[in-house]
Design a protein around this motif. Structure first.
Motif, PDB file in Angstrom:
ATOM      1  N   GLN A 427       0.822  -1.210   0.000  1.00  0.00           N
ATOM      2  CA  GLN A 427       0.000   0.000   0.000  1.00  0.00           C
ATOM      3  C   GLN A 427       0.856   1.262   0.000  1.00  0.00           C
ATOM      4  N   TYR A 428       1.979   1.240   0.718  1.00  0.00           N
ATOM      5  CA  TYR A 428       2.865   2.406   0.721  1.00  0.00           C
ATOM      6  C   TYR A 428       3.525   2.589  -0.650  1.00  0.00           C
ATOM      7  N   HIS A 429       3.805   1.467  -1.326  1.00  0.00           N
ATOM      8  CA  HIS A 429       4.321   1.563  -2.698  1.00  0.00           C
ATOM      9  C   HIS A 429       3.265   2.184  -3.608  1.00  0.00           C
ATOM     10  N   LEU A 431       0.950   4.108  -2.675  1.00  0.00           N
ATOM     11  CA  LEU A 431       0.820   5.513  -2.275  1.00  0.00           C
ATOM     12  C   LEU A 431       1.819   6.380  -3.025  1.00  0.00           C
ATOM     13  N   GLN A 432       3.055   5.895  -3.142  1.00  0.00           N
ATOM     14  CA  GLN A 432       4.072   6.675  -3.851  1.00  0.00           C
ATOM     15  C   GLN A 432       3.717   6.828  -5.330  1.00  0.00           C
ATOM     16  N   LEU A 433       3.181   5.759  -5.936  1.00  0.00           N
ATOM     17  CA  LEU A 433       2.769   5.843  -7.341  1.00  0.00           C
ATOM     18  C   LEU A 433       1.681   6.890  -7.528  1.00  0.00           C
ATOM     19  N   LYS A 434       0.737   6.922  -6.623  1.00  0.00           N
ATOM     20  CA  LYS A 434      -0.350   7.894  -6.732  1.00  0.00           C
ATOM     21  C   LYS A 434       0.126   9.316  -6.445  1.00  0.00           C
ATOM     22  N   LEU A 435       1.089   9.439  -5.558  1.00  0.00           N
ATOM     23  CA  LEU A 435       1.662  10.768  -5.303  1.00  0.00           C
ATOM     24  C   LEU A 435       2.369  11.297  -6.553  1.00  0.00           C
ATOM     25  N   ASP A 436       3.008  10.378  -7.288  1.00  0.00           N
ATOM     26  CA  ASP A 436       3.650  10.780  -8.549  1.00  0.00           C
ATOM     27  C   ASP A 436       2.609  11.273  -9.553  1.00  0.00           C
ATOM     28  N   LEU A 437       1.466  10.597  -9.623  1.00  0.00           N
ATOM     29  CA  LEU A 437       0.402  11.027 -10.529  1.00  0.00           C
ATOM     30  C   LEU A 437      -0.173  12.373 -10.097  1.00  0.00           C
ATOM     31  N   ILE A 438      -0.260  12.587  -8.801  1.00  0.00           N
ATOM     32  CA  ILE A 438      -0.740  13.888  -8.298  1.00  0.00           C
ATOM     33  C   ILE A 438       0.190  15.001  -8.747  1.00  0.00           C
ATOM     34  N   GLY A 468      -3.439  -0.219  -6.916  1.00  0.00           N
ATOM     35  CA  GLY A 468      -4.174  -0.828  -5.804  1.00  0.00           C
ATOM     36  C   GLY A 468      -4.396   0.112  -4.633  1.00  0.00           C
ATOM     37  N   HIS A 469      -4.794  -0.498  -3.523  1.00  0.00           N
ATOM     38  CA  HIS A 469      -5.135   0.270  -2.325  1.00  0.00           C
ATOM     39  C   HIS A 469      -3.907   0.955  -1.725  1.00  0.00           C
ATOM     40  N   VAL A 470      -4.191   2.051  -1.029  1.00  0.00           N
ATOM     41  CA  VAL A 470      -3.171   2.763  -0.260  1.00  0.00           C
ATOM     42  C   VAL A 470      -3.598   2.731   1.199  1.00  0.00           C
TER      43      VAL A 470
END
Length: 664
Positions: A427-429, A431-438, A468-470
């Motif tokens: 989930q933390y991984h 999270l980082q992917l989604k932060l990159d998209l942000i 997936g989930h964060v």
């Protein structure tokens, strides 16, 4: 005489006046006529006093293995005697505390403290306290394990809950009330003991006084009344005090042999009362409510011992054996009742052991997915509830069973925590992917390059859905952040489109009016002026602006009207085609797309030029097959005509290409 019979307490018979009347003593009778006999009796009593008292106390401490139930009854009554409110403990319901939740235990403790005598609920509170601590510690252990698995330091762990505070507050009130009660009770117990010891001393002195026997008997009855009215004494002094008291009561009755009527009247009264007690005990031996019968039996023994005195020597052994026989029946039934309870407890134990095995079996299958694990968690919770509702088990196996249950649950919890620990890494991984998209969304949300950025924005939205989930604590926050950046960008597009849409609708209406007038345009016979007029009208048309996408058909109508006007000017085909093409180029050039449409047009023209050249080459190659054929041959003439048409087309495409290049 039995040991128990020797410790009986005489009860006051009717009233002193009735006793006096029943003895038919003459008021003129004095101690003088009986002084010699009394003196002899007193001497004999004094000689035997020390040895008899010592023997009575010694006998009272002996344990009869066959009469263990009597010792149990005496001990219970001694406990009640120390604190008179303690006997109420039998009337207070003992609930199934092991099946109750923490909140239910706290509520029950509050109720007991608020509504019952504080000294009567000690056993209840101890059971509640044991269950509450046990269950609370299980929860704390689980929370602590979760905390450590989440990366926390054990020294930093802290847990509290509202129900824990509620319970502590209720228990604190209980301890305060209990301490206050015992402080007051201790003071009273000591004073009551001193008062009763003083009564015993007065009893000792009754056989040494020189006074009318009636006066002495009245004094004796007063001492009995004072003894009964004196409050509780310390438990550890209870039996010795009673034994000493009863010993001196019996000595007094021995002293009363000078006036047998008084003694026999008491003996008769006590015999009647004890026979009633025996009859009641025999009735209780037939009662199906075993525990109720046993509790009442305790009261009967208390009455026998504390409220009634001796009976005639000839009846003592007989009635005591009869009372013991009824007591034994009740006690045997109680033991049988406990044996049945033990069987129930054994069945409960089997149920709990089955539940433990089911928990172990669930743990043995492992954890493979969040959905599967959630189902297992529900199964474990249901099994936990079943375990708590399964009832009590044999006391000697309670700790062991509880320990096995806790270990089985902990094993599952460790697997659960391990699974979610690995899941959290993933989930933390994510999270980082989604932060990159942000970051991509926020970096491009102000861009005006809609043609380039819009596909990019749609792409990162699609990628977001695939990730997936964060961690739950971050989920809402990052989604709102990403959504805000995307919405900001697309809102800008929509705002621009809405503004452009108004202008385009207005342009459509103007073009529609312009087209109607253009169709009615009258050209002069001068070709040059006619061309210039048409070109001018074309420029005016383009100046009106773009129309909405669904209104683009109006441009085709204008092109058709232009073709009709040009057809009246007797123009060469190429010249007329170029005028119409210039109109098209003006439309392409007007588009705000950084020459993208012109680039596409240039590529298209080059492609058409290559196609026409290829076709010309093919036709010329075909002529090679007609080397010996006359030029006026129809087939040859057709080929030459096709070549000519393609060459004219090639020239037209080249002219169009030059026009396109001129616009750069």
């Amino acid at each position: 005489m039995s040991d128990n019979e020797k410790s009986q307490k005489p009860e006051e018979v009717d009233t002193p006046n009735a006793i006096e009347n029943s003895t038919e003593l003459n008021e003129n009778q004095t101690l003088e006529s009986t002084s010699n006999a009394e003196e002899e009796t007193v001497n004999s009593v004094e000689d035997a006093n020390e040895s008899a008292e010592s023997e009575a106390i010694e006998n009272s401490t002996k344990t009869d293995d066959q009469d263990e139930v009597l010792n149990e009854i005496d001990e219970s009554n001694a406990e009640d005697a120390e604190d008179e409110g303690n006997k109420d403990r039998h009337k207070i319901e003992v609930k199934e505390y092991d099946t109750m939740s923490l909140e239910a235990l706290a509520i029950e403790l509050e109720r007991l403290v608020a509504t019952e005598k504080i000294q009567a609920i000690r056993n209840h509170v101890n059971s509640i306290n044991s269950e509450f601590k046990q269950k609370l510690q299980t929860i704390i252990d689980e929370k602590k394990e979760d905390f450590i698995n989440d990366g926390g330091n054990e020294i930093d762990f802290y847990f509290s809950s509202p129900v824990q505070k509620r319970y502590k507050d209720a228990y604190k009130v209980y301890r305060t009330k209990l301490n206050e009660h015992y402080q007051s009770l201790e003071k009273n117990l000591k004073q009551n003991l001193q008062d009763k010891l003083a009564i015993i001393e007065e009893l000792k002195g009754l056989i040494n006084v020189e006074e009318n026997i009636n006066t002495t008997y009245k004094h004796f009855k007063d001492l009995q009344e004072r003894w009964r009215n004196t409050g509780p004494i310390p438990r550890d002094k209870y039996n010795n005090a009673w034994n000493s008291y009863h010993h001196h009561v019996e000595l007094f009755y021995d002293f009363l042999h000078l006036n047998r009527d008084l003694r026999d009247l008491d003996f008769k009264h006590n015999l009647e009362k004890k026979l009633l007690i025996i009859e009641r005990a025999e009735e209780l031996s037939k009662d199906d409510n075993v525990m109720r019968a046993f509790r009442e039996l305790q009261e009967l023994h208390k009455m026998w011992k504390e409220e009634l005195g001796p009976v005639g020597q000839e009846h003592r052994e007989e009635i005591w054996e009869r009372f013991k026989a009824a007591t034994k029946i009740i006690n045997d039934k109680r033991h049988a009742y406990y044996q049945e309870i033990d069987k129930v407890y054994e069945k409960n134990l089997e149920k709990k052991l089955e539940i433990i095995e089911k928990i172990k079996a669930i743990s043995a299958t492992g954890c493979k997915s969040h959905g599967t694990l959630q189902k297992k968690i529900k199964q474990i919770e249901a099994l936990r509830e079943s375990f708590f509702n399964a009832g009590k088990v044999p006391l000697k196996l309670n700790e062991k069973t509880w320990a096995e249950f806790k270990e089985a649950v902990r094993t599952f919890n460790r697997q659960k925590n391990s699974f979610y620990k690995d899941l959290k890494k993933e989930q933390y991984h994510n999270l980082q992917l989604k932060l990159d998209l942000i970051k991509v969304a926020e970096d491009n949300k102000e861009s005006d390059d809609f043609e380039t950025v819009t596909p990019l924005m749609k792409k990162i939205q699609s990628e977001w859905k695939k990730i997936g989930h964060v961690p739950r604590k971050d989920s809402d926050k990052i989604w709102k952040q990403f959504k805000a950046a995307c919405n900001y960008y697309f809102d800008r597009i929509h705002a621009k489109r809405n503004a452009a849409s108004t202008e385009q609708v207005e342009a459509y209406h103007k073009k529609n009016e312009f087209l109607n007038a253009f169709k009615d345009l009258k050209l002069t016979e001068d070709k040059t002026k006619g061309i210039e007029l048409i070109k001018e009208k074309i420029k005016e048309w383009h100046a009106l602006g773009r129309v909405p996408q669904d209104k683009r058909y109006i441009d085709a109508k204008f092109q058709k009207a232009t073709d009709q006007l040009l057809s009246h000017l007797d123009l060469e085909k190429i010249e007329a085609e170029m005028i119409k093409y210039e109109n098209k180029l003006d439309v392409l050039n007007a588009a705000d797309d950084d020459h993208r449409n012109l680039d596409n047009e240039r590529v298209f023209i080059r492609k058409k030029i290559d196609e026409v050249k290829s076709q010309i080459n093919q036709l010329e190659n075909n002529l090679q097959f007609f080397t010996n054929v006359e030029d006026d041959n129809p087939l040859v003439k057709e080929v030459h005509n096709n070549i000519k048409l393609h060459e004219e087309s090639l020239e037209l495409w080249k002219s169009k290409l030059r026009k396109v290049k001129d616009l750069y």
